[in-house]
Design an enzyme around this catalytic site. Structure first.
Site, PDB file in Angstrom:
ATOM      1  N   ALA A 106       0.834  -1.210   0.000  1.00 43.00           N
ATOM      2  CA  ALA A 106       0.000   0.000   0.000  1.00 43.00           C
ATOM      3  C   ALA A 106       0.867   1.258   0.000  1.00 43.00           C
ATOM      4  O   ALA A 106       1.959   1.262   0.564  1.00 43.00           O
ATOM      5  CB  ALA A 106      -0.919   0.000   1.222  1.00 43.00           C
ATOM      6  N   GLY A 108       0.179   1.415  -3.313  1.00 38.70           N
ATOM      7  CA  GLY A 108       0.144   0.770  -4.620  1.00 38.70           C
ATOM      8  C   GLY A 108       1.076   1.344  -5.661  1.00 38.70           C
ATOM      9  O   GLY A 108       1.078   0.876  -6.808  1.00 38.70           O
ATOM     10  N   GLY A 109       1.877   2.344  -5.317  1.00 36.59           N
ATOM     11  CA  GLY A 109       2.772   2.935  -6.304  1.00 36.59           C
ATOM     12  C   GLY A 109       3.727   1.933  -6.906  1.00 36.59           C
ATOM     13  O   GLY A 109       3.880   1.851  -8.133  1.00 36.59           O
ATOM     14  N   ARG A 133      -5.431   0.223   4.606  1.00 34.92           N
ATOM     15  CA  ARG A 133      -4.504   0.524   3.515  1.00 34.92           C
ATOM     16  C   ARG A 133      -4.630  -0.495   2.389  1.00 34.92           C
ATOM     17  O   ARG A 133      -4.401  -0.176   1.227  1.00 34.92           O
ATOM     18  CB  ARG A 133      -3.075   0.574   4.054  1.00 34.92           C
ATOM     19  CG  ARG A 133      -2.784   1.839   4.828  1.00 34.92           C
ATOM     20  CD  ARG A 133      -1.476   1.772   5.619  1.00 34.92           C
ATOM     21  NE  ARG A 133      -0.333   1.451   4.784  1.00 34.92           N
ATOM     22  CZ  ARG A 133       0.318   2.330   4.024  1.00 34.92           C
ATOM     23  NH1 ARG A 133      -0.069   3.595   4.003  1.00 34.92           N
ATOM     24  NH2 ARG A 133       1.369   1.953   3.308  1.00 34.92           N
ATOM     25  N   CYS A 226      12.445   4.556   3.004  1.00 34.19           N
ATOM     26  CA  CYS A 226      12.546   5.985   2.713  1.00 34.19           C
ATOM     27  C   CYS A 226      13.104   6.684   3.944  1.00 34.19           C
ATOM     28  O   CYS A 226      12.559   7.676   4.422  1.00 34.19           O
ATOM     29  CB  CYS A 226      11.203   6.571   2.289  1.00 34.19           C
ATOM     30  SG  CYS A 226       9.875   6.347   3.487  1.00 34.19           S
TER      31      CYS A 226
END
Length: 429
Positions: A106, A108-109, A133, A226
């Site tokens: 999630a 979904g990118g 999500r 990230c």
């Protein structure tokens, strides 16, 4: 104001580059989108600029434009995705026909990016542990017109027990402390603490341990975060490799990123147009075995056959499965789903009601064309009215695929003067 503990650590990590790093965090962030190759030719849009170097379908766009409000977004023509976030799939390098798992998928990118590279061939499992999500993930899989994806709401451990050594490639985009998003999201700053970093590192090690069991011998696993924290990046990978000798770092070519070891890369905001990211590429040794996974499909109902013939629809390779009253077209290699929490077992085709077939919105978004279509311009009053849920003028009769500048966006049903609106109420503007 950034946390003092974070700044002290970054100064030690970066040395002479520290001031450049701080300056980069004060600059406006770069914004990007990724065109969806499953929709066909990418359109020429005035707000779209230069290509993202590591993703052929990725482009930066004008800072003050809001492409999420454009009808093409609702048609799945593109996905709004931060440029650095596109790096993990670039290094995963999924291929058509493979079995791929996006373990923490999630919203979904990365799953939709993987699906674009698979070109509708093979099997993609997109999993998300959070039920809320997972629903968003399922909606984005639908919007992008993906027909070979299974969306599940499971723990990594549960999936590893049910599908051992099933996947050619596994992506672990792990939940993290989010330091790389400090410039993008204020909440990432306020939620940060030294304890959060340690908690995330512990959880990441557990997820990687489960993920390792999903990878077939000879397969690839990519780990990404990230965040800048070494505890969640290099140290997590070193810990994993110590406990999993069957995996080794894989030396791959990635000239755009800063290499921190064999198969390990950092994306620094002061060195590229993007936020902070870390990616590691690992390969599993051993002899490959073909997994036993496929389940038999059902017979398609005659009502579907009549509708498909009327609309000129030809399905890709797959098999029919029913969940309740809803008919899906699943990938050929979809495994046995008994015991799994499944939100979307492939492409939703629709339902049979009173001897007639009612097509699903997902089917419309998957189609590129049909025998009966009605296309309106992206800036037209008609498409604005359609997205609002209103009837729109048309001389078509019966079911009609509604398009925006040739891209499918939903269904309408015509009486010769107007189209009755079948755009889902939950999506209407």
């Amino acid at each position: 104001m950034l946390p003092v503990e974070f700044l002290n650590r970054m100064e030690k990590m970066l040395g002479e580059e520290y001031s450049q790093f701080l300056t980069s965090l004060e600059r406006p962030r770069a914004v990007a989108l990724r065109f969806n190759p499953l929709k066909g030719e990418k359109p020429s849009l005035p707000f779209v600029g230069e290509n993202v170097p590591w993703e052929g379908n990725g482009y930066y766009y004008t800072q003050d434009y809001r492409p999420g409000l454009h009808p093409f977004h609702e048609a799945g023509v593109y996905y709004l995705q931060e440029a650095s976030a596109m790096s993990a799939v670039a290094l995963l390098d999924p291929q058509p026909g493979e079995r791929i798992c996006d373990l923490c998928a999630a919203p979904g990118g990365k799953s939709t990016q993987i699906a674009g590279r698979m070109a509708g061939e093979g099997f993609l499992l997109s999993n998300e542990y959070s039920p809320k999500r997972a629903k968003i993930l399922s909606q984005n899989i639908e919007r992008m017109g993906i027909d070979n994806a299974l969306v599940t709401n499971e723990t990594p451990l549960r999936l590893s027990e049910m599908l051992p050594e099933y996947f050619d490639r596994v992506l672990v985009d792990a939940p993290c402390s989010g330091e790389g998003m400090f410039r993008k999201e204020e909440a990432a700053v306020t939620d940060w603490s030294v304890e959060t970093v340690q908690m995330c590192a512990t959880r990441q090690r557990e997820i990687l341990d489960a993920a390792s069991k999903l990878v077939r011998p000879g397969g690839r696993m990519v780990y990404s975060t990230c965040t800048f924290a070494p505890e969640e990046n290099e140290e997590t990978i070193f810990y994993f490799l110590q406990n999993h000798p069957e995996f080794t770092p894989e030396d791959v070519d990635a000239p755009w990123f800063a290499r921190t070891g064999i198969g390990m890369f950092r994306l620094w905001p002061h060195k590229l147009l993007g936020e902070g990211h870390f990616v590691a590429v690992l390969q599993k040794s051993g002899e490959e075995k073909e997994p036993e996974c496929s389940v038999r499909g059902e017979k398609l109902p005659k009502e579907w056959g009549n509708f498909a013939s009327e609309m000129g629809i030809s399905l890709s390779a797959g098999k029919a499965v029913s969940f309740g009253d809803t008919l899906y077209w699943a990938p050929v290699e979809m495994p046995d789903l008994r015991g799994m929490k499944v939100l979307r077992p492939g492409l939703e085709l629709g339902q049979v009601r009173k001897g007639r077939f009612i097509p699903a919105h997902a089917l419309a978004l998957w189609l590129k064309c049909a025998k009966t279509t009605q296309s309106y311009g992206a800036d037209s009053r008609e498409i604005a009215a359609y997205l609002h849920g209103d009837v729109v003028p048309s001389t078509k009769t019966g079911w009609c695929l509604v398009q925006v500048d040739g891209y499918a966006i939903g269904w309408g049903k015509g009486d010769g003067t107007v189209l009755k609106n079948h755009y889902p109420k939950g999506l209407r503007r």
